[in-house]
Design a protein around this motif. Structure first.
Motif, PDB file in Angstrom:
ATOM      1  N   GLU A 281       0.881  -1.312  -0.114  1.00 21.07           N
ATOM      2  CA  GLU A 281       0.120  -0.072  -0.147  1.00 21.07           C
ATOM      3  C   GLU A 281       0.867   1.325   0.040  1.00 21.07           C
ATOM      4  OE1 GLU A 281      -3.116   0.171  -0.259  1.00 21.07           O
ATOM      5  OE2 GLU A 281      -3.273  -2.058  -0.743  1.00 21.07           O
ATOM      6  N   LYS A 282       2.080   1.205   0.590  1.00 20.98           N
ATOM      7  CA  LYS A 282       3.061   2.222   0.697  1.00 20.98           C
ATOM      8  C   LYS A 282       3.881   2.394  -0.665  1.00 20.98           C
ATOM      9  CE  LYS A 282       3.338   2.080   5.660  1.00 20.98           C
ATOM     10  NZ  LYS A 282       4.470   1.702   6.671  1.00 20.98           N
ATOM     11  N   ARG A 283       3.566   1.422  -1.503  1.00 21.27           N
ATOM     12  CA  ARG A 283       4.533   1.150  -2.620  1.00 21.27           C
ATOM     13  C   ARG A 283       5.878   1.100  -2.514  1.00 21.27           C
ATOM     14  NH1 ARG A 283       2.170   5.251  -6.909  1.00 21.27           N
ATOM     15  NH2 ARG A 283       3.483   6.926  -5.605  1.00 21.27           N
ATOM     16  N   ASP A 284       6.238   0.476  -1.118  1.00 25.30           N
ATOM     17  CA  ASP A 284       7.534  -0.080  -0.821  1.00 25.30           C
ATOM     18  C   ASP A 284       7.627  -1.596  -0.906  1.00 25.30           C
ATOM     19  OD1 ASP A 284       9.936  -0.638   0.241  1.00 25.30           O
ATOM     20  OD2 ASP A 284       9.613   0.426   2.294  1.00 25.30           O
ATOM     21  N   PHE A 285       7.734  -1.770  -2.236  1.00 21.12           N
ATOM     22  CA  PHE A 285       7.661  -3.283  -2.812  1.00 21.12           C
ATOM     23  C   PHE A 285       9.062  -3.993  -2.218  1.00 21.12           C
ATOM     24  CE2 PHE A 285       4.001  -3.726  -5.297  1.00 21.12           C
ATOM     25  CZ  PHE A 285       3.835  -2.479  -5.586  1.00 21.12           C
ATOM     26  N   LYS A 286      10.251  -3.241  -2.162  1.00 21.58           N
ATOM     27  CA  LYS A 286      11.482  -4.056  -1.746  1.00 21.58           C
ATOM     28  C   LYS A 286      11.246  -4.518  -0.379  1.00 21.58           C
ATOM     29  CE  LYS A 286      16.282  -3.080  -1.007  1.00 21.58           C
ATOM     30  NZ  LYS A 286      17.457  -2.149  -1.042  1.00 21.58           N
ATOM     31  N   GLN A 287      10.445  -3.820   0.485  1.00 21.44           N
ATOM     32  CA  GLN A 287      10.310  -4.427   1.959  1.00 21.44           C
ATOM     33  C   GLN A 287       9.110  -5.460   1.726  1.00 21.44           C
ATOM     34  OE1 GLN A 287      12.166  -3.351   4.345  1.00 21.44           O
ATOM     35  NE2 GLN A 287      11.142  -4.942   5.791  1.00 21.44           N
ATOM     36  N   ALA A 288       8.153  -5.200   0.906  1.00 24.99           N
ATOM     37  CA  ALA A 288       6.970  -6.427   0.946  1.00 24.99           C
ATOM     38  C   ALA A 288       7.721  -7.723   0.250  1.00 24.99           C
ATOM     39  CB  ALA A 288       6.012  -5.833  -0.339  1.00 24.99           C
ATOM     40  N   TYR A 289       8.667  -7.587  -0.752  1.00 24.92           N
ATOM     41  CA  TYR A 289       9.277  -8.828  -1.104  1.00 24.92           C
ATOM     42  C   TYR A 289      10.400  -9.414  -0.215  1.00 24.92           C
ATOM     43  CZ  TYR A 289       6.959  -8.671  -5.725  1.00 24.92           C
ATOM     44  OH  TYR A 289       5.944  -8.676  -6.728  1.00 24.92           O
ATOM     45  N   TYR A 290      10.646  -8.517   0.719  1.00 20.58           N
ATOM     46  CA  TYR A 290      11.272  -9.190   1.796  1.00 20.58           C
ATOM     47  C   TYR A 290      10.925 -10.087   2.686  1.00 20.58           C
ATOM     48  CZ  TYR A 290      13.741  -9.247   6.434  1.00 20.58           C
ATOM     49  OH  TYR A 290      14.192  -9.904   7.695  1.00 20.58           O
ATOM     50  N   ALA A 314       1.566 -13.845  -6.206  1.00 19.19           N
ATOM     51  CA  ALA A 314       0.841 -13.275  -7.391  1.00 19.19           C
ATOM     52  C   ALA A 314       0.269 -12.024  -7.507  1.00 19.19           C
ATOM     53  CB  ALA A 314      -0.352 -14.282  -8.273  1.00 19.19           C
ATOM     54  N   GLY A 315      -0.454 -11.790  -6.264  1.00 20.17           N
ATOM     55  CA  GLY A 315      -1.250 -10.654  -6.144  1.00 20.17           C
ATOM     56  C   GLY A 315      -0.307  -9.409  -5.888  1.00 20.17           C
ATOM     57  N   ILE A 316       0.784  -9.634  -5.071  1.00 19.29           N
ATOM     58  CA  ILE A 316       1.944  -8.755  -5.037  1.00 19.29           C
ATOM     59  C   ILE A 316       2.312  -8.486  -6.416  1.00 19.29           C
ATOM     60  CG2 ILE A 316       4.137  -8.070  -3.968  1.00 19.29           C
ATOM     61  CD1 ILE A 316       3.249  -9.619  -1.508  1.00 19.29           C
ATOM     62  N   ASP A 317       2.818  -9.372  -7.073  1.00 22.14           N
ATOM     63  CA  ASP A 317       3.427  -9.097  -8.459  1.00 22.14           C
ATOM     64  C   ASP A 317       2.565  -8.231  -9.357  1.00 22.14           C
ATOM     65  OD1 ASP A 317       5.436 -10.788  -7.788  1.00 22.14           O
ATOM     66  OD2 ASP A 317       4.653 -12.650  -8.979  1.00 22.14           O
ATOM     67  N   LEU A 344      11.681   1.001 -14.201  1.00 23.15           N
ATOM     68  CA  LEU A 344      12.041  -0.404 -14.374  1.00 23.15           C
ATOM     69  C   LEU A 344      12.941  -1.223 -13.834  1.00 23.15           C
ATOM     70  CD1 LEU A 344      10.651  -0.063 -18.182  1.00 23.15           C
ATOM     71  CD2 LEU A 344       9.540  -1.190 -16.320  1.00 23.15           C
ATOM     72  N   GLU A 345      14.243  -0.820 -13.982  1.00 25.19           N
ATOM     73  CA  GLU A 345      15.221  -1.155 -13.560  1.00 25.19           C
ATOM     74  C   GLU A 345      15.308  -1.489 -11.960  1.00 25.19           C
ATOM     75  OE1 GLU A 345      18.389   0.847 -15.371  1.00 25.19           O
ATOM     76  OE2 GLU A 345      18.386  -0.440 -17.361  1.00 25.19           O
ATOM     77  N   GLU A 346      14.674  -0.471 -11.092  1.00 26.06           N
ATOM     78  CA  GLU A 346      14.603  -0.368  -9.909  1.00 26.06           C
ATOM     79  C   GLU A 346      13.681  -1.555  -9.302  1.00 26.06           C
ATOM     80  OE1 GLU A 346      13.339   2.235  -5.933  1.00 26.06           O
ATOM     81  OE2 GLU A 346      13.507   3.261  -8.030  1.00 26.06           O
ATOM     82  N   ALA A 347      12.576  -1.858 -10.239  1.00 21.04           N
ATOM     83  CA  ALA A 347      11.511  -2.524  -9.908  1.00 21.04           C
ATOM     84  C   ALA A 347      12.273  -3.983 -10.227  1.00 21.04           C
ATOM     85  CB  ALA A 347      10.468  -2.314 -11.028  1.00 21.04           C
ATOM     86  N   GLU A 348      12.921  -4.253 -11.210  1.00 28.65           N
ATOM     87  CA  GLU A 348      13.570  -5.480 -11.532  1.00 28.65           C
ATOM     88  C   GLU A 348      14.821  -5.681 -10.494  1.00 28.65           C
ATOM     89  OE1 GLU A 348      14.746  -8.566 -14.414  1.00 28.65           O
ATOM     90  OE2 GLU A 348      13.141  -7.277 -14.081  1.00 28.65           O
ATOM     91  N   SER A 349      15.120  -4.874  -9.775  1.00 30.49           N
ATOM     92  CA  SER A 349      16.175  -5.111  -8.864  1.00 30.49           C
ATOM     93  C   SER A 349      15.262  -5.499  -7.504  1.00 30.49           C
ATOM     94  CB  SER A 349      17.214  -3.918  -8.373  1.00 30.49           C
ATOM     95  OG  SER A 349      16.241  -2.738  -7.707  1.00 30.49           O
ATOM     96  N   VAL A 350      14.288  -5.326  -7.424  1.00 32.90           N
ATOM     97  CA  VAL A 350      13.519  -5.480  -6.185  1.00 32.90           C
ATOM     98  C   VAL A 350      12.747  -6.838  -6.447  1.00 32.90           C
ATOM     99  CG1 VAL A 350      11.115  -5.019  -5.038  1.00 32.90           C
ATOM    100  CG2 VAL A 350      12.654  -3.323  -5.818  1.00 32.90           C
ATOM    101  N   HIS A 351      12.229  -7.202  -7.588  1.00 34.31           N
ATOM    102  CA  HIS A 351      11.473  -8.555  -7.613  1.00 34.31           C
ATOM    103  C   HIS A 351      11.781  -8.430  -9.560  1.00 34.31           C
ATOM    104  CE1 HIS A 351       9.416 -12.083  -7.024  1.00 34.31           C
ATOM    105  NE2 HIS A 351       8.400 -11.814  -8.029  1.00 34.31           N
ATOM    106  N   GLU A 352      11.946  -9.707  -9.958  1.00 32.70           N
ATOM    107  CA  GLU A 352      12.093  -9.831 -11.283  1.00 32.70           C
ATOM    108  C   GLU A 352      10.615 -10.338 -11.669  1.00 32.70           C
ATOM    109  OE1 GLU A 352      15.105 -12.732 -12.463  1.00 32.70           O
ATOM    110  OE2 GLU A 352      16.755 -11.654 -11.628  1.00 32.70           O
ATOM    111  N   LEU A 353      10.226  -9.630 -12.699  1.00 32.68           N
ATOM    112  CA  LEU A 353       9.030 -10.060 -13.643  1.00 32.68           C
ATOM    113  C   LEU A 353       9.241 -10.131 -14.896  1.00 32.68           C
ATOM    114  CD1 LEU A 353       6.668  -7.437 -11.477  1.00 32.68           C
ATOM    115  CD2 LEU A 353       6.704 -10.155 -11.321  1.00 32.68           C
ATOM    116  N   ASP A 354       8.466 -10.914 -15.525  1.00 32.73           N
ATOM    117  CA  ASP A 354       8.645 -11.004 -17.152  1.00 32.73           C
ATOM    118  C   ASP A 354       8.208  -9.800 -17.977  1.00 32.73           C
ATOM    119  OD1 ASP A 354       9.701 -13.689 -16.813  1.00 32.73           O
ATOM    120  OD2 ASP A 354       7.691 -14.637 -17.122  1.00 32.73           O
ATOM    121  N   SER A 355       7.161  -9.358 -17.394  1.00 29.10           N
ATOM    122  CA  SER A 355       6.678  -7.883 -17.830  1.00 29.10           C
ATOM    123  C   SER A 355       7.543  -6.835 -17.936  1.00 29.10           C
ATOM    124  CB  SER A 355       5.346  -7.646 -17.213  1.00 29.10           C
ATOM    125  OG  SER A 355       5.714  -7.199 -16.052  1.00 29.10           O
TER     126      SER A 355
END
Length: 589
Positions: A281-290, A314-317, A344-355
């Protein structure tokens, strides 16, 4: 046939019979009828018999053994009479009767034991000892005249015993005294080894097993794993399990351990995914994926086969993909690809997605080449590289630029001539691969801290920008921004929009079509100035130069660099101390 050849002195009775004229067979029968078994044996041993007489005696004795055995079985002869009769025949040692006589004697002993069992069974029944009575009745043999009565009694008692022992076993099972229940069963089985008692034993054990496993499952359902394991441990101590049943209990113990671990995992999963969703919800995906990774690392064997875990990830992705789409959209619209790539690269460093990978590859195909992207950049001590973040970048003059690559600051101070004083310079290796260089140039007098109130600045007509993907907190930046957007033909075309023209900036060449007007700002002095250069392989090969003063805010640059291996940009102050800022310098092939 064995026959004694010695002359024996017979008893008076035996001697008198020898001379009565009766046949020898008759004489032996008479001795046996009178119970004079020893005399019968002695007479036989001393008699001189021909074959016919011997055969007659053997036939009579066989018939007598069969009759006495039958009479004893029916109760018409006593044990002593039957045994003495057959024993006398055995002592006569008649070859043709020897085996029959031994077998008959054994049968008499067996019948005698059977009759004793029957008698003892009747007494045990009178004493209300049903288990003993049944055991004795069941030992009465079929040749015994008491057999039918004994068999009927045994059947009656067995049914009663099964009912009584079954009731007692059920009471023990209800109380959890499983060993006592099975001990009851053993007593009955030992006394009565029948199909009925065997079935009773197995059925009782099945009841115990069913109850134990049901109690264990109920404890597991209530997440009382310690008690469930204790119940398995107690069951393993019982001494009536088969090897397969022991294996089933051991397997159950392993299942409890796995269930406990899975429950612990689900507790952590629900807890950590609660945290993860808060950070999403805070758009802190790095911490979410942690927290997602923490679960995977700690409980990998469960996350791999947990459908709920897969759905949660899948929901977080999906939310990450949507967030990235929203964040890069304004940069893509403004063709500011560096900002989109950085997100995009920051998102990729947080979690790899095909999209994400796909978008990065497609953007790189259309993204321009920025000077800051080149290798082999040589920066002087009076020049600095300023890397953008994905946030719109605000220059010292207050102008805001969409992120599109590294910017550079060249410091200059007054001195005499190009080669004297302090000159900020940067050399870029082009390797003859590019034809055109465009960019935006800002300058600032070091004595000026920023524009005053009411100063004219370039604004982005598209409004505010969406903030970048955040490692910490996120959100939208809706503040009014000033920018120079890339319109595809040059940077900062709207830089002078709504501004007054003039200023003292002079160029050594005519301004090109992409160059913005110099803008004087209230509160700035124009007495200080410097010269900005772009040259090729040597300082004599000047590709671009422009005289700038402290009031010159923005200029666009468009230079032909066809075939050049390198270019150098430099800034030298002729008066005072100033800085030149390079934004969005783009190379085209």
């Amino acid at each position: 046939m064995k026959k004694s050849t010695s002359i024996a002195v017979l008893s008076a009775t035996a001697a008198s019979l020898l001379f009565t004229g009766c046949g020898e067979a008759k004489k032996i029968e008479k001795f046996l009828d009178d119970g004079e078994y020893k005399s019968a044996v002695e007479f036989y041993e001393n008699a001189t018999l021909n074959d016919k007489e011997s055969e007659k005696i053997a036939a009579n004795l066989r018939a007598r053994m069969e009759k006495v055995l039958k009479d004893f079985a029916a109760g018409d002869a006593n044990y002593k009479t039957a045994k003495n009769t057959v024993s006398a025949v055995i002592e006569m040692d008649i070859d043709s009767l020897s085996d029959e006589a031994v077998e008959a004697l054994s049968k008499i002993d067996e019948l005698n034991k059977s009759k004793e069992n029957f008698k003892a069974a009747v007494q045990a029944e009178k004493d209300s000892d049903d288990l003993k009575a049944y055991s004795l009745y069941s030992k009465v043999i079929k040749d015994d005249g008491n057999y039918e009565q004994a068999a009927a009694k045994a059947g009656e008692l067995l049914r009663k015993l099964l009912a009584d022992y079954g009731k007692k076993a059920d009471e023990y099972i209800a109380a959890g005294s499983y060993q006592s229940a099975m001990n009851q069963c053993r007593q009955l089985v030992e006394a009565a080894k029948t199909k009925e008692t065997e079935d009773f034993y197995n059925d009782t054990k099945k009841k115990i097993s069913t109850k134990i496993f049901k109690e264990i499952d109920e404890l597991v359902e209530k997440h009382e794993y310690y008690s469930a394991k204790s119940a398995v441990g107690n069951a393993l101590w019982l001494d009536f399990w088969t090897e397969d049943e022991l294996n089933a209990l051991t397997k159950k113990s392993a299942e409890i351990t796995e269930a406990e671990q899975f429950y612990t995992y689900t507790q952590a999963r629900d807890k950590y995914f609660g945290y993860a969703e808060e950070y999403v919800e805070k758009r802190d995906f790095k911490q979410a994926y942690y927290y997602v990774d923490l679960l995977s690392d700690t409980y990998g064997e469960f996350t791999e086969k947990d459908e709920d875990f897969g759905k949660l990830v899948a929901g977080i992705d999906e939310k990450l993909e949507k967030t990235v789409e929203d964040l890069i959209e304004p940069y893509m619209t403004a063709e500011s690809y560096f900002g989109a790539l950085e997100i995009l690269e920051e998102a990729e460093s947080v979690h790899e997605l095909d999209s994400t990978k796909s978008k990065i590859e497609s953007i790189k195909k259309i993204s321009p080449i920025y000077l800051g992207s080149l290798e082999g950049i040589d920066i002087s001590s009076s020049a600095n590289r300023v890397d953008y973040t994905s946030e719109p970048y605000e220059s010292p003059l207050g102008n805001r630029y969409l992120p599109s690559g590294a910017s550079f600051e060249l410091e200059g101070s007054s001195g005499s001539g190009y080669s004297s004083g302090t000159t900020g310079s940067i050399k870029f290796m082009l390797n003859g691969e590019y034809k055109r260089l465009t960019g935006v140039l800002d300058t600032l007098n070091a004595d000026v801290t920023g524009p005053g109130e009411g100063d004219t600045q370039a604004h982005n007509d598209d409004g505010g920008y969406v903030a970048s993907l955040s490692v910490g907190t996120g959100g939208e930046d809706d503040s009014d921004t000033t920018t120079h957007a890339d319109n595809g033909e040059g940077q900062g075309e709207d830089a002078g929009s709504g501004a007054t023209t003039g200023g003292s900036g002079e160029s050594t060449e005519e301004p090109d079509a992409h160059e913005a007007e110099s803008v004087d700002k209230e509160g700035y002095t124009s007495s200080e100035y410097g010269v900005f250069y772009v040259y090729g392989e040597t300082t004599d090969d000047i590709l671009y130069s422009k005289k700038l003063n402290g009031a010159t805010l923005v200029s666009t640059v468009d230079i032909d660099v066809t075939g050049l291996d390198s270019i150098t940009v430099a800034f030298k102050c002729e008066s005072g101390t100033m800085s030149a800022f390079l934004y969005d310098w783009v190379l085209e092939k």
